[in-house]
Design an enzyme around this catalytic site. Structure first.
Site, PDB file in Angstrom:
ATOM      1  N   ARG A 100       0.883  -1.182   0.000  1.00 39.28           N
ATOM      2  CA  ARG A 100       0.000   0.000   0.000  1.00 39.28           C
ATOM      3  C   ARG A 100       0.908   1.216   0.000  1.00 39.28           C
ATOM      4  O   ARG A 100       1.650   1.441   0.961  1.00 39.28           O
ATOM      5  CB  ARG A 100      -0.907  -0.016   1.233  1.00 39.28           C
ATOM      6  CG  ARG A 100      -1.644   1.284   1.449  1.00 39.28           C
ATOM      7  CD  ARG A 100      -2.736   1.193   2.483  1.00 39.28           C
ATOM      8  NE  ARG A 100      -3.885   0.464   1.970  1.00 39.28           N
ATOM      9  CZ  ARG A 100      -5.093   0.455   2.535  1.00 39.28           C
ATOM     10  NH1 ARG A 100      -5.303   1.139   3.650  1.00 39.28           N
ATOM     11  NH2 ARG A 100      -6.080  -0.226   2.012  1.00 39.28           N
ATOM     12  N   HIS A 127      -7.288   0.827  -6.536  1.00 39.15           N
ATOM     13  CA  HIS A 127      -7.487  -0.099  -5.403  1.00 39.15           C
ATOM     14  C   HIS A 127      -8.197  -1.359  -5.951  1.00 39.15           C
ATOM     15  O   HIS A 127      -9.356  -1.620  -5.617  1.00 39.15           O
ATOM     16  CB  HIS A 127      -8.337   0.613  -4.339  1.00 39.15           C
ATOM     17  CG  HIS A 127      -8.313  -0.039  -2.993  1.00 39.15           C
ATOM     18  ND1 HIS A 127      -7.531  -1.140  -2.689  1.00 39.15           N
ATOM     19  CD2 HIS A 127      -9.007   0.243  -1.848  1.00 39.15           C
ATOM     20  CE1 HIS A 127      -7.732  -1.480  -1.423  1.00 39.15           C
ATOM     21  NE2 HIS A 127      -8.623  -0.662  -0.892  1.00 39.15           N
ATOM     22  N   GLN A 130     -10.040  -4.084  -3.698  1.00 39.75           N
ATOM     23  CA  GLN A 130     -11.333  -3.639  -3.175  1.00 39.75           C
ATOM     24  C   GLN A 130     -12.450  -3.960  -4.164  1.00 39.75           C
ATOM     25  O   GLN A 130     -13.507  -4.463  -3.792  1.00 39.75           O
ATOM     26  CB  GLN A 130     -11.268  -2.117  -2.921  1.00 39.75           C
ATOM     27  CG  GLN A 130     -12.569  -1.527  -2.440  1.00 39.75           C
ATOM     28  CD  GLN A 130     -12.906  -1.987  -1.029  1.00 39.75           C
ATOM     29  OE1 GLN A 130     -12.083  -1.906  -0.141  1.00 39.75           O
ATOM     30  NE2 GLN A 130     -14.117  -2.490  -0.810  1.00 39.75           N
ATOM     31  N   ASP A 219     -17.414   6.850  -1.175  1.00 43.44           N
ATOM     32  CA  ASP A 219     -16.143   6.700  -0.463  1.00 43.44           C
ATOM     33  C   ASP A 219     -15.855   8.057   0.176  1.00 43.44           C
ATOM     34  O   ASP A 219     -16.525   9.054  -0.127  1.00 43.44           O
ATOM     35  CB  ASP A 219     -15.047   6.293  -1.476  1.00 43.44           C
ATOM     36  CG  ASP A 219     -13.692   6.041  -0.824  1.00 43.44           C
ATOM     37  OD1 ASP A 219     -13.626   5.916   0.418  1.00 43.44           O
ATOM     38  OD2 ASP A 219     -12.677   5.976  -1.559  1.00 43.44           O
ATOM     39  N   CYS A 259     -16.428   1.306   0.546  1.00 42.03           N
ATOM     40  CA  CYS A 259     -15.239   0.473   0.788  1.00 42.03           C
ATOM     41  C   CYS A 259     -14.823   0.492   2.248  1.00 42.03           C
ATOM     42  O   CYS A 259     -14.141  -0.422   2.705  1.00 42.03           O
ATOM     43  CB  CYS A 259     -14.091   0.951  -0.094  1.00 42.03           C
ATOM     44  SG  CYS A 259     -13.725   2.700   0.133  1.00 42.03           S
ATOM     45  N   ARG A 287     -13.140  -9.168   1.060  1.00 49.73           N
ATOM     46  CA  ARG A 287     -11.734  -8.820   0.854  1.00 49.73           C
ATOM     47  C   ARG A 287     -10.871 -10.056   1.085  1.00 49.73           C
ATOM     48  O   ARG A 287      -9.910 -10.314   0.367  1.00 49.73           O
ATOM     49  CB  ARG A 287     -11.306  -7.694   1.813  1.00 49.73           C
ATOM     50  CG  ARG A 287     -12.030  -6.362   1.634  1.00 49.73           C
ATOM     51  CD  ARG A 287     -11.719  -5.724   0.307  1.00 49.73           C
ATOM     52  NE  ARG A 287     -10.292  -5.505   0.137  1.00 49.73           N
ATOM     53  CZ  ARG A 287      -9.615  -4.473   0.646  1.00 49.73           C
ATOM     54  NH1 ARG A 287     -10.256  -3.536   1.309  1.00 49.73           N
ATOM     55  NH2 ARG A 287      -8.310  -4.347   0.459  1.00 49.73           N
TER      56      ARG A 287
HETATM   57  N1   CP Z   1     -11.265  -0.560   2.283  1.00 48.64           N
HETATM   58  C1   CP Z   1     -10.006  -0.611   2.742  1.00 48.64           C
HETATM   59  O1   CP Z   1      -9.044  -0.776   1.993  1.00 48.64           O
HETATM   60  O2   CP Z   1      -9.908  -0.518   4.096  1.00 48.64           O
HETATM   61  P1   CP Z   1      -8.558  -0.284   4.918  1.00 48.64           P
HETATM   62  O3   CP Z   1      -8.030   1.060   4.546  1.00 48.64           O
HETATM   63  O4   CP Z   1      -8.955  -0.384   6.353  1.00 48.64           O
HETATM   64  O5   CP Z   1      -7.585  -1.369   4.532  1.00 48.64           O
HETATM   65  N1  NVA Z   2     -10.117   6.496  -1.194  1.00 51.48           N
HETATM   66  C1  NVA Z   2      -9.731   6.022   0.117  1.00 51.48           C
HETATM   67  C2  NVA Z   2      -9.926   4.545   0.195  1.00 51.48           C
HETATM   68  C3  NVA Z   2      -9.611   3.915   1.530  1.00 51.48           C
HETATM   69  C4  NVA Z   2      -9.802   2.439   1.527  1.00 51.48           C
HETATM   70  C5  NVA Z   2      -8.285   6.405   0.397  1.00 51.48           C
HETATM   71  O1  NVA Z   2      -7.444   6.254  -0.499  1.00 51.48           O
HETATM   72  O2  NVA Z   2      -7.996   6.871   1.503  1.00 51.48           O
END
Ligand code: CP
Ligand code: NVA
Length: 318
Positions: A100, A127, A130, A219, A259, A287
């Site tokens: 990430r 992502h 997701q 989101d 998400c 997930r």
């Molecule tokens: N939806 C998602 O990726 O959640 P987290 O940021 O908690 O991993």
């Molecule tokens: N768009 C959000 C998604 C988190 C799972 C972010 O990138 O923070």
């Protein structure tokens, strides 16, 4: 043939559908407590530059269920040493990388430098894990994905961009309803338009975008890394809050998706998030299964003892 999971642009429609069916199969196996351990003895490095609940836990649990072992690294890539040096070191010790990152380019560089698969656990652009879990949940609730309309209300961010890329492969229509200036980035939008034709759309009008929607998705308005823009974004997105009035613009049996994590009272109200149309916990549950499918496809070793990526690279070198 895909050898990493960075973007759906690298996959074919058949490969995307295979991941979804395999995720369903893995979910059934897990429900019946049937052990399935194709990654026995394998180690996966998990690199998180940003916070996470769902992604981190589901990858770690999934790796364990598949018989593998996870090594956790919380670090900012490229700071202490170059991204390529990190990737080429990890390549010597572990069998896969889940990352990430703030910058999507860091992910693509890691994937280019390592002979082991790299999985996108969220970047500033995309992502994909997701969306696999989301699509699995949506199919569970609606029977099939074909001809469904998903209305994404809010920011044309990483989650929405992966939905656009997904629609390039699967016959679902995705409409982004956003304030001007917050559309999906042009390169991703044109990839989706080229492959999905009229099935991806952008509008600024809630009524128009939500008409006939089978799923309403939202989101956060301020993604991780955009904190400095918080005040400006909250002002721009205020008219796009998903509340009961907005849900009523979609089909009566529309599901609500997010998400997570959610900022309650901003992009969505409590009554919608916790209400009967919400399937957010099914998305979160999946997930686990969707990512297990990805890891097995990328990391399972063939008779030659190699994963798909190492095999592909070996044959390119010879
Ligand atoms: N939806 C998602 O990726 O959640 P987290 O940021 O908690 O991993
Ligand atoms: N768009 C959000 C998604 C988190 C799972 C972010 O990138 O923070």
């Amino acid at each position: 043939m895909y050898t990493d999971l960075i973007s759906f642009q690298d996959l074919t429609a058949e490969e995307v559908m295979d991941l979804l069916s395999f995720a369903d199969e893995l979910k059934r196996l897990q429900r019946h407590h049937r052990p399935f351990q194709p990654l026995l003895g394998q180690t996966i490095a998990m690199i998180f530059e940003k916070p996470s609940l769902r992604t981190r836990v589901t990858f770690e649990v999934g790796i364990m269920q598949l018989g593998g072992h996870a090594v956790m690294l919380e670090t900012r890539l490229g700071e202490r040493e170059s991204v390529s040096d990190v990737a080429r070191n990890l390549d010597r010790w572990v069998d896969g990388i889940v990352a990430r990152t703030f910058s999507h380019d860091v992910l693509t560089e890691m994937a280019a430098c390592a002979d082991i698969p790299v999985i996108n656990a969220l970047s500033d652009r995309l992502h994909p894990c997701q969306i696999l879990a989301d699509a699995q949940a949506l199919r569970e609730h609606k029977g099939e994905l074909s001809n469904l309309k998903l209305a994404f209300v809010g920011d044309g961010n990483n989650v929405c961009a992966s939905w656009f890329e997904f629609a390039a492969h699967v016959p679902i229509s995705v409409t982004l309803i956003c304030p001007p200036g917050y559309e999906v980035e042009p390169e991703i939008r044109s990839f989706a338009e080229q492959h999905a034709g009229g099935r991806v759309q952008v509008t600024h009008d809630l009524e128009e975008g939500l008409k006939d929607a089978d799923a309403v998705y939202t989101d956060v308005w301020t993604s991780m890394g955009q904190e400095k823009e918080k005040a400006k974004r909250e002002k721009a997105f205020a008219p796009y809050q998903v509340n009961a009035r907005v849900m009523a613009l979609a089909k009566k049996d529309a599901v609500f998706m997010h998400c997570l994590p959610a900022k309650r009272g901003l992009e969505v109200t409590d009554d919608v998030l916790d209400g009967p149309q919400s399937i957010v916990l099914d998305q979160a549950e999946n997930r686990l299964h969707a990512q297990k499918a990805v890891m097995v496809r990328l990391m399972e070793r063939g008779k030659d003892g190699m994963c798909v990526k190492r095999r592909a690279r070996m044959s390119n070198k010879s």
